[in-house]
Design an enzyme around this catalytic site. Structure first.
Site, short mmCIF file in Angstrom:
data_model
loop_
_atom_site.label_atom_id
_atom_site.label_comp_id
_atom_site.label_asym_id
_atom_site.label_seq_id
_atom_site.Cartn_x
_atom_site.Cartn_y
_atom_site.Cartn_z
N ASP A 48 0.86 -1.12 0.06
CA ASP A 48 0.01 0.07 0.20
C ASP A 48 0.82 1.20 -0.26
OD1 ASP A 48 -2.77 1.32 0.51
OD2 ASP A 48 -1.44 2.24 2.10
N TYR A 53 2.41 10.20 -0.19
CA TYR A 53 3.49 9.93 0.89
C TYR A 53 4.88 10.32 0.47
CZ TYR A 53 -0.02 6.61 2.66
OH TYR A 53 -1.10 6.18 3.16
N ASN A 141 -11.27 6.34 3.93
CA ASN A 141 -11.57 7.37 5.05
C ASN A 141 -13.24 7.72 4.62
OD1 ASN A 141 -9.29 7.73 6.87
ND2 ASN A 141 -8.57 8.56 4.64
N ARG A 241 11.30 -6.58 12.03
CA ARG A 241 9.74 -6.45 12.41
C ARG A 241 8.90 -6.83 11.49
NH1 ARG A 241 12.94 -2.31 14.85
NH2 ARG A 241 12.33 -0.75 13.07
N ASN A 245 5.60 -9.55 12.15
CA ASN A 245 4.27 -8.83 11.80
C ASN A 245 3.71 -10.07 10.87
OD1 ASN A 245 4.52 -6.54 13.12
ND2 ASN A 245 5.17 -5.54 11.18
P1 NAP Z 1 1.16 1.17 11.75
O1 NAP Z 1 1.41 0.05 10.75
O2 NAP Z 1 -0.03 0.86 12.83
O3 NAP Z 1 2.40 1.38 12.70
C1 NAP Z 1 3.65 1.76 12.29
C2 NAP Z 1 4.67 1.90 13.41
O4 NAP Z 1 4.81 0.57 14.03
C3 NAP Z 1 6.10 2.35 12.86
O5 NAP Z 1 6.42 3.29 13.78
C4 NAP Z 1 6.84 0.96 12.70
O6 NAP Z 1 8.32 1.34 13.17
C5 NAP Z 1 6.15 0.28 14.23
N1 NAP Z 1 6.25 -1.11 14.09
C6 NAP Z 1 5.86 -1.83 12.89
N2 NAP Z 1 5.96 -3.22 13.20
C7 NAP Z 1 6.58 -3.32 14.52
C8 NAP Z 1 6.78 -4.43 15.25
N3 NAP Z 1 6.46 -5.58 14.87
N4 NAP Z 1 7.20 -4.06 16.50
C9 NAP Z 1 7.40 -2.82 16.93
N5 NAP Z 1 7.09 -1.67 16.26
C10 NAP Z 1 6.44 -2.07 15.00
O7 NAP Z 1 0.92 2.68 11.33
P2 NAP Z 1 0.82 3.21 9.99
O8 NAP Z 1 2.34 3.11 9.13
O9 NAP Z 1 0.42 4.78 10.10
O10 NAP Z 1 -0.15 2.42 9.04
C11 NAP Z 1 0.15 1.24 8.20
C12 NAP Z 1 -0.23 1.85 6.81
O11 NAP Z 1 -1.34 2.36 6.43
C13 NAP Z 1 0.66 2.89 6.29
O12 NAP Z 1 2.20 2.91 6.27
C14 NAP Z 1 -0.01 3.38 5.13
O13 NAP Z 1 0.25 2.79 3.76
C15 NAP Z 1 -1.55 3.30 5.42
N6 NAP Z 1 -2.10 4.43 5.84
C16 NAP Z 1 -3.22 4.90 5.19
C17 NAP Z 1 -4.04 5.93 5.83
C18 NAP Z 1 -5.00 6.61 4.79
O14 NAP Z 1 -5.56 7.60 5.23
N7 NAP Z 1 -5.58 5.87 4.21
C19 NAP Z 1 -3.48 6.70 6.89
C20 NAP Z 1 -2.46 6.03 7.56
C21 NAP Z 1 -1.94 5.21 7.16
P3 NAP Z 1 9.22 0.73 12.21
O15 NAP Z 1 8.97 1.39 10.79
O16 NAP Z 1 10.64 1.50 12.65
O17 NAP Z 1 9.36 -0.74 12.42
#
Ligand code: NAP
Length: 277
Positions: A48, A53, A141, A241, A245
């Site tokens: 994704d 971004y 959203n 990580r 996951n």
């Molecule tokens: P997330 O996946 O909930 O969390 C990412 C965070 O968690 C990062 O800081 C990552 O750090 C850490 N992390 C990941 N795996 C881990 C593990 N096993 N242990 C410890 N820490 C871990 O948050 P997100 O990136 O905001 O959301 C995921 C994806 O959804 C985004 O990347 C994007 O593609 C999409 N998104 C879409 C929207 C939208 O409006 N459509 C909004 C937000 C996000 P490290 O990278 O350092 O591991």
């Protein structure tokens, strides 16, 4: 592997890879590419990304990660609402294809709702589909009333996915959006599945994880994977990580675990406005 069946009958991976904040100039970009490739090796074959971004730099990083492996990947990108006009969508898609170094997207989402009439954006998506530039389209959203409006425009029912904030700490969609989407066979793409990292050190999740020999992050993702029609897209810059996951694919949570999770993170007791980041 776990799969989610789209409206079209096609199956897509239920666990993928997010890319927000990746490729934005940090010194470890080779490590980030390695993290994405590790994910692909482990079967996390949905990536994704979005034109927003890093102003296209995340897409460019993904382009490097999937070079030579494009056919393995279910590739998702998003158009900004400011580009959601008839001409804007086509131009934005061409730019994304260029950054990603590919000739088509598997899924193209409207990142959030803006001022362009939905009918105009949907028509542009359908044009891109006819031209082979995208295979499916969806939204992000969108709340239940947005989804109703969408279903009422020409071709609006061709929407295959709605990407929304969903994780153990944000369960509001279970009240209305999730049953509505399941009824319409529209996949829910759960963004921030780890609560932007805030869930990974939760002591209650760690305790459940200890019983299974996995981390709290793995438990949070396994919980999402047992929800029908849900695709989770955790993001990590680290191959280690990403492995953690991916372990969610092998973790079966039992009734006792699920009850403990409901106790720690109660389901909604009424409607709420759609949460977003
Ligand atoms: P997330 O996946 O909930 O969390 C990412 C965070 O968690 C990062 O800081 C990552 O750090 C850490 N992390 C990941 N795996 C881990 C593990 N096993 N242990 C410890 N820490 C871990 O948050 P997100 O990136 O905001 O959301 C995921 C994806 O959804 C985004 O990347 C994007 O593609 C999409 N998104 C879409 C929207 C939208 O409006 N459509 C909004 C937000 C996000 P490290 O990278 O350092 O591991």
């Amino acid at each position: 592997m776990r799969w989610v069946e789209l409206l079209t009958g096609e199956e897509v991976p239920a666990l993928g890879l997010g890319t927000w904040k990746m490729g934005v100039g940090e010194p470890d970009e080779a490590g980030q590419i390695d993290a994405l490739r590790t994910g692909l090796d482990l079967g996390l074959k949905l990536i994704d990304t979005a034109e927003m971004y890093g102003d296209g730099r995340s897409e460019a990083l993904v382009g490097q990660a999937i070079a030579g492996r494009r056919d393995e990947v279910f590739l998702v990108s998003k158009v900004l609402p400011s580009n959601a006009s008839a001409k804007g969508v086509i131009a934005a898609c061409e730019r994304s294809l260029g950054q990603l170094r590919t000739d088509r997207l598997d899924l193209y989402l409207l990142h959030w709702r803006g001022h362009t009439p939905l009918a105009e954006t949907v028509e542009a998506f359908e044009t891109l589909k006819r031209d082979g530039k995208i295979r499916h389209w969806g939204v992000s959203n969108f709340d239940p009333s947005d989804m109703e409006e969408l279903a009422a425009v020409p071709h609006g029912k061709a929407c295959v996915a709605n990407q929304v904030l969903y994780n153990l700490g944000d369960r509001g969609i279970e009240w209305d959006l999730m049953p509505q989407s399941q009824e319409a066979k529209i996949a829910i793409m759960a963004y921030c599945p780890l609560g932007e990292g805030n869930l990974v050190n939760h002591p209650g999740l760690a305790e459940i994880g200890r019983r299974h020999g996995v981390s709290g992050a793995t438990v949070a993702l396994a919980w999402l994977l047992q929800k029908p029609g849900v695709i989770a897209i955790p993001k990590s810059r680290s191959a280690a990580r990403v492995r953690e996951n991916a372990a969610a694919l092998d973790l079966g949570l039992g009734a006792e675990d699920l009850a403990a999770l409901d106790h720690l993170f109660p389901p909604p007791r009424g409607p709420s406005s759609l949460a977003m980041v």
